[in-house]
Write an enzyme that holds these catalytic residues in place. Sequence first.
Site, PDB file in Angstrom:
ATOM      1  N   LYS A  67     -45.276  -8.071  43.658  1.00 12.00           N
ATOM      2  CA  LYS A  67     -45.286  -9.035  42.551  1.00 12.00           C
ATOM      3  C   LYS A  67     -44.838 -10.424  42.960  1.00 12.00           C
ATOM      4  O   LYS A  67     -43.941 -10.577  43.774  1.00 12.00           O
ATOM      5  CB  LYS A  67     -44.336  -8.548  41.445  1.00 12.00           C
ATOM      6  CG  LYS A  67     -44.877  -7.402  40.646  1.00 12.00           C
ATOM      7  CD  LYS A  67     -43.903  -7.042  39.549  1.00 12.00           C
ATOM      8  CE  LYS A  67     -44.438  -5.898  38.705  1.00 12.00           C
ATOM      9  NZ  LYS A  67     -43.399  -5.442  37.755  1.00 12.00           N
ATOM     10  N   SER A 103     -42.592  -7.637  30.973  1.00 11.96           N
ATOM     11  CA  SER A 103     -42.136  -8.987  31.326  1.00 11.96           C
ATOM     12  C   SER A 103     -43.312  -9.953  31.392  1.00 11.96           C
ATOM     13  O   SER A 103     -43.242 -11.080  30.886  1.00 11.96           O
ATOM     14  CB  SER A 103     -41.405  -8.951  32.667  1.00 11.96           C
ATOM     15  OG  SER A 103     -40.282  -8.107  32.568  1.00 11.96           O
ATOM     16  N   HIS A 143     -35.965  -3.343  28.061  1.00  7.37           N
ATOM     17  CA  HIS A 143     -34.998  -3.007  29.113  1.00  7.37           C
ATOM     18  C   HIS A 143     -33.592  -2.846  28.511  1.00  7.37           C
ATOM     19  O   HIS A 143     -32.852  -1.945  28.903  1.00  7.37           O
ATOM     20  CB  HIS A 143     -34.932  -4.111  30.168  1.00  7.37           C
ATOM     21  CG  HIS A 143     -36.185  -4.301  30.972  1.00  7.37           C
ATOM     22  ND1 HIS A 143     -36.795  -5.532  31.109  1.00  7.37           N
ATOM     23  CD2 HIS A 143     -36.943  -3.430  31.688  1.00  7.37           C
ATOM     24  CE1 HIS A 143     -37.868  -5.404  31.884  1.00  7.37           C
ATOM     25  NE2 HIS A 143     -37.993  -4.137  32.240  1.00  7.37           N
ATOM     26  N   ARG A 186     -42.761   3.954  29.176  1.00  8.57           N
ATOM     27  CA  ARG A 186     -43.429   3.507  27.961  1.00  8.57           C
ATOM     28  C   ARG A 186     -44.634   4.415  27.714  1.00  8.57           C
ATOM     29  O   ARG A 186     -44.482   5.539  27.304  1.00  8.57           O
ATOM     30  CB  ARG A 186     -43.812   2.032  28.081  1.00  8.57           C
ATOM     31  CG  ARG A 186     -42.584   1.106  28.063  1.00  8.57           C
ATOM     32  CD  ARG A 186     -42.901  -0.237  28.624  1.00  8.57           C
ATOM     33  NE  ARG A 186     -43.480  -0.092  29.958  1.00  8.57           N
ATOM     34  CZ  ARG A 186     -44.113  -1.039  30.619  1.00  8.57           C
ATOM     35  NH1 ARG A 186     -44.277  -2.204  30.069  1.00  8.57           N
ATOM     36  NH2 ARG A 186     -44.568  -0.810  31.824  1.00  8.57           N
TER      37      ARG A 186
HETATM   38  N1  COA Z   1     -39.385  -2.155  28.133  1.00 10.60           N
HETATM   39  C1  COA Z   1     -40.181  -3.192  28.385  1.00 10.60           C
HETATM   40  N2  COA Z   1     -40.805  -3.383  29.537  1.00 10.60           N
HETATM   41  C2  COA Z   1     -40.582  -2.482  30.491  1.00 10.60           C
HETATM   42  C3  COA Z   1     -39.761  -1.381  30.312  1.00 10.60           C
HETATM   43  C4  COA Z   1     -39.143  -1.230  29.064  1.00 10.60           C
HETATM   44  N3  COA Z   1     -38.347  -0.208  28.780  1.00 10.60           N
HETATM   45  N4  COA Z   1     -39.751  -0.670  31.437  1.00 10.60           N
HETATM   46  C5  COA Z   1     -40.552  -1.303  32.289  1.00 10.60           C
HETATM   47  N5  COA Z   1     -41.055  -2.398  31.715  1.00 10.60           N
HETATM   48  C6  COA Z   1     -42.017  -3.328  32.293  1.00 10.60           C
HETATM   49  C7  COA Z   1     -41.407  -4.449  33.042  1.00 10.60           C
HETATM   50  O1  COA Z   1     -41.197  -5.538  32.175  1.00 10.60           O
HETATM   51  C8  COA Z   1     -42.442  -4.727  34.089  1.00 10.60           C
HETATM   52  O2  COA Z   1     -43.440  -5.527  33.533  1.00 10.60           O
HETATM   53  P1  COA Z   1     -44.359  -6.448  34.429  1.00 10.60           P
HETATM   54  O3  COA Z   1     -45.143  -5.530  35.301  1.00 10.60           O
HETATM   55  O4  COA Z   1     -45.155  -7.171  33.438  1.00 10.60           O
HETATM   56  O5  COA Z   1     -43.447  -7.336  35.222  1.00 10.60           O
HETATM   57  C9  COA Z   1     -43.015  -3.356  34.369  1.00 10.60           C
HETATM   58  O6  COA Z   1     -42.750  -2.605  33.231  1.00 10.60           O
HETATM   59  C10 COA Z   1     -42.378  -2.600  35.481  1.00 10.60           C
HETATM   60  O7  COA Z   1     -41.342  -3.327  35.966  1.00 10.60           O
HETATM   61  P2  COA Z   1     -39.899  -2.860  36.384  1.00 10.60           P
HETATM   62  O8  COA Z   1     -39.375  -1.790  35.534  1.00 10.60           O
HETATM   63  O9  COA Z   1     -39.089  -4.083  36.493  1.00 10.60           O
HETATM   64  O10 COA Z   1     -40.172  -2.208  37.745  1.00 10.60           O
HETATM   65  P3  COA Z   1     -41.014  -2.761  38.921  1.00 10.60           P
HETATM   66  O11 COA Z   1     -42.145  -1.840  39.054  1.00 10.60           O
HETATM   67  O12 COA Z   1     -41.312  -4.194  38.836  1.00 10.60           O
HETATM   68  O13 COA Z   1     -39.977  -2.601  40.084  1.00 10.60           O
HETATM   69  C11 COA Z   1     -38.496  -1.414  41.508  1.00 10.60           C
HETATM   70  C12 COA Z   1     -39.692  -1.366  40.609  1.00 10.60           C
HETATM   71  C13 COA Z   1     -37.958  -2.809  41.723  1.00 10.60           C
HETATM   72  C14 COA Z   1     -37.414  -0.562  40.903  1.00 10.60           C
HETATM   73  C15 COA Z   1     -38.946  -0.811  42.828  1.00 10.60           C
HETATM   74  O14 COA Z   1     -40.033  -1.553  43.308  1.00 10.60           O
HETATM   75  C16 COA Z   1     -37.819  -0.825  43.853  1.00 10.60           C
HETATM   76  O15 COA Z   1     -36.920  -0.004  43.793  1.00 10.60           O
HETATM   77  N6  COA Z   1     -37.912  -1.750  44.826  1.00 10.60           N
HETATM   78  C17 COA Z   1     -36.954  -1.882  45.918  1.00 10.60           C
HETATM   79  C18 COA Z   1     -37.554  -1.264  47.175  1.00 10.60           C
HETATM   80  C19 COA Z   1     -37.561   0.225  47.040  1.00 10.60           C
HETATM   81  O16 COA Z   1     -36.542   0.880  47.047  1.00 10.60           O
HETATM   82  N7  COA Z   1     -38.751   0.803  46.877  1.00 10.60           N
HETATM   83  C20 COA Z   1     -38.867   2.219  46.578  1.00 10.60           C
HETATM   84  C21 COA Z   1     -39.446   2.972  47.699  1.00 10.60           C
HETATM   85  S1  COA Z   1     -41.149   2.632  47.909  1.00 10.60           S
END
Ligand code: COA
Length: 161
Positions: A45, A134, A21, A96
């Site tokens: 989650k 994560s 990140h 990724r």
């Molecule tokens: N390097 C390492 N890990 C990465 C990464 C990177 N560059 N990019 C993503 N990841 C990993 C994260 O660690 C996470 O791992 P995990 O699944 O083991 O926890 C996973 O990829 C994806 O997580 P993240 O990027 O944090 O996104 P998310 O899918 O958990 O969350 C939101 C997405 C929060 C942005 C999205 O749900 C959101 O906007 N929510 C608010 C409500 C909304 O507006 N929804 C959209 C309309 S439906």
Amino acid sequence: MSHNKRIAVYPGSFDPITNGHMDILIRASRLFDHVIILIAENGAKNSRFDVVARQKMIAEAISDAKLENVEVDVTSGLTVEYAKRIGANHLIRGLRAVTDFEYEFKLAAANSFIDPDIDMIFFMAKNDFDFISSSSILEMADGGVDVSSLVPKSVIKYLKK
Ligand code: COA
């Protein structure tokens, strides 16, 4: 010509923030005048760290990396609504493996349905960080693996707690 500041929002659950990140954040901070790293809930989650702890880890990581045009915030609502409220037109995400693509494609489509004026910008994750997430970091740390090269220093303290 407009002199409006270019503001981007980098949303995620960041539970916890990783060096993957941080890599995306640093690259985004070079492209935009101001970047908000936004802790948003992914309803599907269960989280390990509460929002306050996640915010503290990120704030310290930003300050350690001397990213002066970056700040951290939290939202409980839609990411797009947050972005509109602060005048940001771009959302940052990291990609990724190919497996991320389908998920991100759907998220981009949903965001664009909510507001077509918001665009998503994708950065390709560096190879070194391609395999980390994560939850894999939490699993490794729980199993006693040294993950200090995969997360910011501020996260290590919390993993030890
Ligand atoms: N390097 C390492 N890990 C990465 C990464 C990177 N560059 N990019 C993503 N990841 C990993 C994260 O660690 C996470 O791992 P995990 O699944 O083991 O926890 C996973 O990829 C994806 O997580 P993240 O990027 O944090 O996104 P998310 O899918 O958990 O969350 C939101 C997405 C929060 C942005 C999205 O749900 C959101 O906007 N929510 C608010 C409500 C909304 O507006 N929804 C959209 C309309 S439906």
